[in-house]
Design a protein around this motif. Structure first.
Motif, PDB file in Angstrom:
ATOM      1  N   ASP A  37       0.829  -1.203   0.000  1.00 47.33           N
ATOM      2  CA  ASP A  37       0.000   0.000   0.000  1.00 47.33           C
ATOM      3  C   ASP A  37       0.866   1.258   0.000  1.00 47.33           C
ATOM      4  OD1 ASP A  37      -2.893   1.095   0.528  1.00 47.33           O
ATOM      5  OD2 ASP A  37      -1.644   2.129   1.981  1.00 47.33           O
ATOM      6  N   LEU A  38       1.859   1.301   0.874  1.00 47.51           N
ATOM      7  CA  LEU A  38       2.750   2.459   0.928  1.00 47.51           C
ATOM      8  C   LEU A  38       3.522   2.614  -0.378  1.00 47.51           C
ATOM      9  CD1 LEU A  38       4.187   2.127   4.556  1.00 47.51           C
ATOM     10  CD2 LEU A  38       2.502   3.794   3.744  1.00 47.51           C
ATOM     11  N   PHE A  39       3.997   1.494  -0.914  1.00 44.84           N
ATOM     12  CA  PHE A  39       4.765   1.558  -2.158  1.00 44.84           C
ATOM     13  C   PHE A  39       3.891   2.044  -3.310  1.00 44.84           C
ATOM     14  CE2 PHE A  39       6.318  -0.350  -6.130  1.00 44.84           C
ATOM     15  CZ  PHE A  39       7.589   0.217  -6.169  1.00 44.84           C
ATOM     16  N   GLY A  40       2.667   1.550  -3.408  1.00 45.48           N
ATOM     17  CA  GLY A  40       1.766   1.993  -4.462  1.00 45.48           C
ATOM     18  C   GLY A  40       1.479   3.476  -4.373  1.00 45.48           C
ATOM     19  N   GLU A  41       1.250   3.959  -3.146  1.00 44.67           N
ATOM     20  CA  GLU A  41       0.985   5.391  -2.954  1.00 44.67           C
ATOM     21  C   GLU A  41       2.181   6.243  -3.362  1.00 44.67           C
ATOM     22  OE1 GLU A  41      -1.973   4.866   0.944  1.00 44.67           O
ATOM     23  OE2 GLU A  41       0.132   5.432   1.207  1.00 44.67           O
ATOM     24  N   GLN A  42       3.363   5.808  -2.962  1.00 42.84           N
ATOM     25  CA  GLN A  42       4.548   6.640  -3.159  1.00 42.84           C
ATOM     26  C   GLN A  42       5.097   6.566  -4.578  1.00 42.84           C
ATOM     27  OE1 GLN A  42       7.398   5.725  -0.037  1.00 42.84           O
ATOM     28  NE2 GLN A  42       5.772   5.692   1.508  1.00 42.84           N
ATOM     29  N   SER A  43       5.053   5.378  -5.190  1.00 44.24           N
ATOM     30  CA  SER A  43       5.699   5.206  -6.492  1.00 44.24           C
ATOM     31  C   SER A  43       4.778   5.506  -7.661  1.00 44.24           C
ATOM     32  CB  SER A  43       6.236   3.779  -6.622  1.00 44.24           C
ATOM     33  OG  SER A  43       5.168   2.840  -6.622  1.00 44.24           O
ATOM     34  N   VAL A  44       3.451   5.315  -7.468  1.00 42.52           N
ATOM     35  CA  VAL A  44       2.523   5.501  -8.581  1.00 42.52           C
ATOM     36  C   VAL A  44       1.358   6.408  -8.204  1.00 42.52           C
ATOM     37  CG1 VAL A  44       1.003   4.366 -10.252  1.00 42.52           C
ATOM     38  CG2 VAL A  44       3.076   3.213  -9.497  1.00 42.52           C
ATOM     39  N   ASP A  59      15.380   2.434 -16.395  1.00 41.78           N
ATOM     40  CA  ASP A  59      15.980   1.673 -15.295  1.00 41.78           C
ATOM     41  C   ASP A  59      16.384   2.550 -14.123  1.00 41.78           C
ATOM     42  OD1 ASP A  59      15.619  -0.784 -16.434  1.00 41.78           O
ATOM     43  OD2 ASP A  59      17.607  -0.890 -17.359  1.00 41.78           O
ATOM     44  N   HIS A  60      16.642   3.847 -14.372  1.00 45.99           N
ATOM     45  CA  HIS A  60      16.934   4.742 -13.250  1.00 45.99           C
ATOM     46  C   HIS A  60      15.704   4.869 -12.348  1.00 45.99           C
ATOM     47  CE1 HIS A  60      20.094   6.068 -16.116  1.00 45.99           C
ATOM     48  NE2 HIS A  60      20.800   6.188 -15.002  1.00 45.99           N
ATOM     49  N   VAL A  61      14.520   4.908 -12.966  1.00 43.79           N
ATOM     50  CA  VAL A  61      13.286   4.962 -12.174  1.00 43.79           C
ATOM     51  C   VAL A  61      13.105   3.667 -11.402  1.00 43.79           C
ATOM     52  CG1 VAL A  61      10.780   5.220 -12.280  1.00 43.79           C
ATOM     53  CG2 VAL A  61      12.229   6.581 -13.796  1.00 43.79           C
ATOM     54  N   ARG A  62      13.406   2.531 -12.037  1.00 47.93           N
ATOM     55  CA  ARG A  62      13.321   1.248 -11.334  1.00 47.93           C
ATOM     56  C   ARG A  62      14.238   1.246 -10.102  1.00 47.93           C
ATOM     57  NH1 ARG A  62      11.890  -3.911 -13.081  1.00 47.93           N
ATOM     58  NH2 ARG A  62      11.892  -3.221 -15.251  1.00 47.93           N
ATOM     59  N   GLU A  63      15.445   1.780 -10.262  1.00 44.22           N
ATOM     60  CA  GLU A  63      16.375   1.851  -9.133  1.00 44.22           C
ATOM     61  C   GLU A  63      15.806   2.728  -8.017  1.00 44.22           C
ATOM     62  OE1 GLU A  63      20.023   3.257 -10.753  1.00 44.22           O
ATOM     63  OE2 GLU A  63      20.278   1.531 -12.090  1.00 44.22           O
ATOM     64  N   ASN A  64      15.234   3.861  -8.401  1.00 45.24           N
ATOM     65  CA  ASN A  64      14.633   4.748  -7.404  1.00 45.24           C
ATOM     66  C   ASN A  64      13.456   4.073  -6.703  1.00 45.24           C
ATOM     67  OD1 ASN A  64      16.442   6.830  -7.941  1.00 45.24           O
ATOM     68  ND2 ASN A  64      15.109   7.752  -9.491  1.00 45.24           N
ATOM     69  N   MET A  65      12.647   3.341  -7.466  1.00 43.38           N
ATOM     70  CA  MET A  65      11.530   2.624  -6.865  1.00 43.38           C
ATOM     71  C   MET A  65      12.025   1.591  -5.860  1.00 43.38           C
ATOM     72  SD  MET A  65       8.715   1.933  -9.845  1.00 43.38           S
ATOM     73  CE  MET A  65       7.659   3.249 -10.475  1.00 43.38           C
ATOM     74  N   ASN A  66      13.102   0.910  -6.180  1.00 39.94           N
ATOM     75  CA  ASN A  66      13.646  -0.078  -5.245  1.00 39.94           C
ATOM     76  C   ASN A  66      14.148   0.579  -3.971  1.00 39.94           C
ATOM     77  OD1 ASN A  66      13.680  -3.009  -6.096  1.00 39.94           O
ATOM     78  ND2 ASN A  66      14.362  -2.055  -8.007  1.00 39.94           N
TER      79      ASN A  66
END
Length: 336
Positions: A193-200, A271-278
């Motif tokens: 839930d937190l990840f969905g809110e913050q990343s998308v 891939d920079h966004v993927r790294e930031n998401m991780n």
């Protein structure tokens, strides 16, 4: 791994019969839970602080109202439906002293349990029912269409051996079992839930919209045109995706738009966004974000309030305010 999905046929309402459900809070989620349960024949008592404007609103709806401590003492089952950052103090001061053995403590989000800001005694059931819709939408579906919204069910602590049965009965009482109850864990619900809110859903989408808007404006395009292209039309696309996934959205737009989607999207979100998401997910999993947020609240929320004010006075907001006045059918809502 597939999740278990339950419906009304899996719920035994006898687990709520003769019991009082205490609703701690009467906001977006709390009012919908309380009213749906009440309409389902369940005895509900709402717990609110003295002076809350919601006290009279709940009474006018036919619900019993008391202090949080009074409700915690009276109710066998409690749903904590107040904001995450106040749960710790309310639990410590008013719920915990009245939390007798065998009671059930429920949450609409797993934040305070998962990060151990609230640690109930081992003698009580601890579970979660988290509807996947805002409270007003959940209530509208229940009243106007007789349907429910899906929800998540998680059992953190099963002291009585009946925690899951209580959760399924509760989900049926609020109408969610009409749509489907997905079984999960407090960890998975909270972190995803937190990840969905913050990343998308909140952080990612607003940052993407704002950056695209600023890029067009800085390159000389009118702000009004940039607003329509980068923000206003997003709802149409999201509605198509929600209705039938990416395939239906791509089927519905022009071939030019689809080609641009398939060839340019990964240039923007690379891939920079993927790294930031991780890294964002790392902070969530480690508890760093939770500690940061609770510390922010404990220290007066100065950084949060500054960032909120900056966002509310941004250029895209000011442009959008004027354009939304041209579209009264959208029922524009402005927050100062």
């Amino acid at each position: 791994m597939a999740v278990n999905i339950y419906t009304d046929k899996d719920a035994d309402m006898s687990f709520l019969e003769g019991k009082t459900v205490g609703m701690i809070g009467y906001g977006s989620q709390g009012h919908a839970h309380a009213l749906n349960l009440h309409d389902s024949g369940i005895k509900v008592m709402v717990g609110l602080y003295e002076g809350s404007a919601s006290r009279q609103v709940a009474r006018d709806a036919g619900l019993a109202v008391g202090s949080v401590a009074e409700v915690a003492k009276e109710a066998e089952i409690m749903m904590v439906a107040i904001p995450d950052h106040v749960q710790k103090d309310v639990y410590r001061d008013e719920i915990e002293p009245n939390l007798g053995p065998g009671k059930a403590l429920m949450f609409a989000h797993g934040f305070t349990i998962h990060y151990q800001f609230v640690v109930p005694p081992p003698t009580v059931d601890v579970l979660m029912i988290a509807p996947k819709a805002p409270g007003h939408r959940m209530r509208e579906h229940f009243v106007e269409q007789g349907i429910g919204v899906p929800c998540l069910l998680a059992v953190h602590q099963d002291a009585t051996g009946n925690a899951k049965n209580i959760g399924l009965a509760y989900a049926s009482g609020i109408g969610c079992a009409r749509a489907g109850v997905l079984e999960t864990t407090f960890k998975d619900e909270t972190e995803s839930d937190l990840f969905g809110e913050q990343s998308v859903l909140c952080g990612g989408v607003t940052a993407l919209i704002n950056l695209a808007f600023e890029t067009l404006v800085e390159r000389g395009y009118p702000p009004e045109i940039a607003y329509f292209e980068c923000l206003h039309e997003l709802k149409m696309i999201v509605d198509l995706i929600q209705q039938g996934g990416f395939n239906y959205m791509r089927y519905s737009v022009s071939d030019t738009a689809e080609y641009g989607d398939l060839t340019r999207g990964t240039r923007v979100v690379d891939d920079h966004v993927r790294e930031n998401m991780n890294r964002v997910l790392d902070d969530i999993q480690s508890g760093a974000f939770a500690k940061e947020w609770m510390a922010e609240c404990d220290e007066g929320r100065h950084n949060f309030l500054r960032l909120r004010q900056e966002a509310r006075t941004s250029r895209i907001h000011e442009v959008g305010r004027g354009l939304r006045e041209m579209m009264p059918w959208m029922n524009p809502r402005e927050i100062e």
